[in-house]
Design a protein around this motif. Structure first.
Motif, PDB file in Angstrom:
ATOM      1  N   ASP A 134      25.051  30.547  47.329  1.00 14.48           N
ATOM      2  CA  ASP A 134      24.942  29.822  48.595  1.00 14.48           C
ATOM      3  C   ASP A 134      26.128  28.880  48.785  1.00 14.48           C
ATOM      4  O   ASP A 134      26.577  28.638  49.904  1.00 14.48           O
ATOM      5  N   ARG A 135      26.619  28.317  47.685  1.00 15.26           N
ATOM      6  CA  ARG A 135      27.746  27.391  47.778  1.00 15.26           C
ATOM      7  C   ARG A 135      29.036  28.145  48.063  1.00 15.26           C
ATOM      8  O   ARG A 135      29.254  29.242  47.570  1.00 15.26           O
ATOM      9  N   GLN A 136      29.880  27.542  48.858  1.00 11.39           N
ATOM     10  CA  GLN A 136      31.155  28.138  49.223  1.00 11.39           C
ATOM     11  C   GLN A 136      32.297  27.287  48.671  1.00 11.39           C
ATOM     12  O   GLN A 136      32.117  26.104  48.367  1.00 11.39           O
ATOM     13  N   THR A 156      37.557  28.827  55.224  1.00 12.34           N
ATOM     14  CA  THR A 156      37.267  30.223  55.539  1.00 12.34           C
ATOM     15  C   THR A 156      38.531  31.053  55.399  1.00 12.34           C
ATOM     16  O   THR A 156      39.523  30.820  56.101  1.00 12.34           O
ATOM     17  N   ARG A 208      34.019  34.514  46.624  1.00 17.32           N
ATOM     18  CA  ARG A 208      33.585  34.987  47.945  1.00 17.32           C
ATOM     19  C   ARG A 208      32.519  36.064  47.836  1.00 17.32           C
ATOM     20  O   ARG A 208      32.340  36.868  48.750  1.00 17.32           O
ATOM     21  N   ASN A 209      31.815  36.097  46.706  1.00 19.62           N
ATOM     22  CA  ASN A 209      30.769  37.095  46.468  1.00 19.62           C
ATOM     23  C   ASN A 209      31.291  38.522  46.440  1.00 19.62           C
ATOM     24  O   ASN A 209      30.564  39.475  46.762  1.00 19.62           O
ATOM     25  N   THR A 229      35.409  24.834  48.721  1.00 17.67           N
ATOM     26  CA  THR A 229      35.765  23.733  49.620  1.00 17.67           C
ATOM     27  C   THR A 229      37.228  23.385  49.448  1.00 17.67           C
ATOM     28  O   THR A 229      37.794  23.511  48.357  1.00 17.67           O
TER      29      THR A 229
END
Length: 361
Positions: free
Chosen positions: A52-54, A67, A36-37, A56
């Motif tokens: 940029d990728r999250q 989320t 989550r950075n 999944t």
């Protein structure tokens, strides 16, 4: 529930539900901070390169919201059937970690992560074995690869680096998982890799303080002077009072090392300032010597006067005067009063003064 996972080397995990009957419930999946950075919950560390990728998440092949809530969990609330499969995939890019700029020891440095694994550079994987003084480009390629012969097939990271003290053509180096260091014998290890040369006041490779950069390092073979982080004595003699010592007359920057060699060769008196410096081993590093007069003056100006270097004068003038290796006469040696605005003196060599070693790097 049964789990099949690529962790910690890959980002895909599957959770399979086994149930005799359908059951309603909530399964909560932890989304770690590194996905989550956020390498840590506070602002102490951050990533220099944002993803940029999250993550999944899918259930029975259909994507669902990934989320997380403020605690970092994704909640899956539904009726579960036997054989339902949850698939979670985390981004597994190699990341560069930087620390808050208020942390002096890690300024202009990066650490390297891949997924949950922190990496380090060990002396066995760098030319010359000097992991502590390695210099990397902040944007250098970091290429992960499975090393089948390295402790059961760990993923390592291949990159390139040079040496701070003598930058030249970069050489290949290999970063290994931090938890695997110290398995191949004694040597240097570094997690925080420098991306620039040292600045005055920086922590040097031996744990001391950088207080001078030599503009002629390519010719002289050394680039920086590093001062030990603590005194080697609160009261040692220069040694051999009223005994002629051949040499030890240099006062300029760069002469302290030879002065110290002259002192050791000409004075067998034990526990003198020169012996205390030459005998110092700090974090496995040797090569320390007593500074010349001009070197000591720079140490005062660039460390003590700047509030760096852990010099505690307490206002007691006589107890915070430091020996230099410069010997103007048979009876006297130079010293500098750190508690009196760096005033320079000469004094009898049998008087006890403080000692702070330095070294060339």
């Amino acid at each position: 529930m049964s789990v099949d996972s690529e962790m910690p080397w890959g980002g895909v995990s599957t959770i399979t539900v086994s149930a005799k009957d359908d059951v309603s419930g909530t399964i909560r999946l932890r989304i770690p901070g590194w996905a989550r950075n956020k390498p840590v919950p506070s602002t102490l560390y951050s990533y220099a390169d944002k993803l940029d990728r999250q993550p999944t998440v899918s259930v029975k092949g259909k994507a669902v919201s990934a989320t997380p809530d403020k605690m970092g969990y994704v909640s899956l609330d539904r009726q579960w059937k036997n054989g339902d499969v949850i698939r979670v995939e985390f981004p597994f890019d190699v990341r560069r970690v930087v620390a808050d700029q208020r942390v002096a020891e890690t300024r202009r440095r990066i650490a390297v992560e891949r997924g949950p694994i922190v990496y380090c550079l060990e002396s066995h994987d760098v030319q010359g074995g000097r992991a502590l003084s390695t210099l990397v480009d902040a944007m250098v390629d970091l290429k992960p690869a499975v090393d089948a012969g390295f402790y059961g097939g760990a993923t390592v990271i291949h990159t390139s680096a040079t040496v701070i003290t003598n930058p030249s053509a970069p050489q290949p180096v290999k970063l290994i998982p931090y938890y695997l260091w110290a398995n191949r014998g004694a040597g240097e290890m570094n997690v925080w890799l420098s991306t620039e040369g040292y600045r005055l006041g920086d922590t040097g490779p031996a744990g001391g303080f950088i207080f001078y950069e030599n503009p002629n390092y390519a010719k002289d073979g050394w680039r920086y002077l590093e001062a030990a982080p603590f005194d080697q004595s609160a009261g040692a003699r220069w040694g051999c009072f009223r005994q002629p010592i051949e040499g030890a007359r240099g006062t300029a920057v760069g002469t302290g090392e030879q002065n110290t060699c002259d002192m050791l060769a000409g004075c067998a008196e034990p526990r003198t300032a020169a012996h205390l410096c030459a005998d110092l081993t700090l974090n496995g590093v040797r090569g320390w010597f007593l500074p010349s007069k001009d070197e000591l003056a720079l140490m005062y100006t660039n460390l003590k006067a700047a509030g760096t270097g852990d010099f505690h004068d307490g206002g007691v003038v006589d107890n915070f005067t430091y020996w230099a290796s410069s010997q103007p006469t048979t009876d006297m040696a130079a010293h500098i009063d750190f508690a009196d605005l760096g005033r320079q003196h000469g004094d009898d060599k049998d008087f006890p003064r403080r000692v702070r070693a330095i070294r060339k790097i």
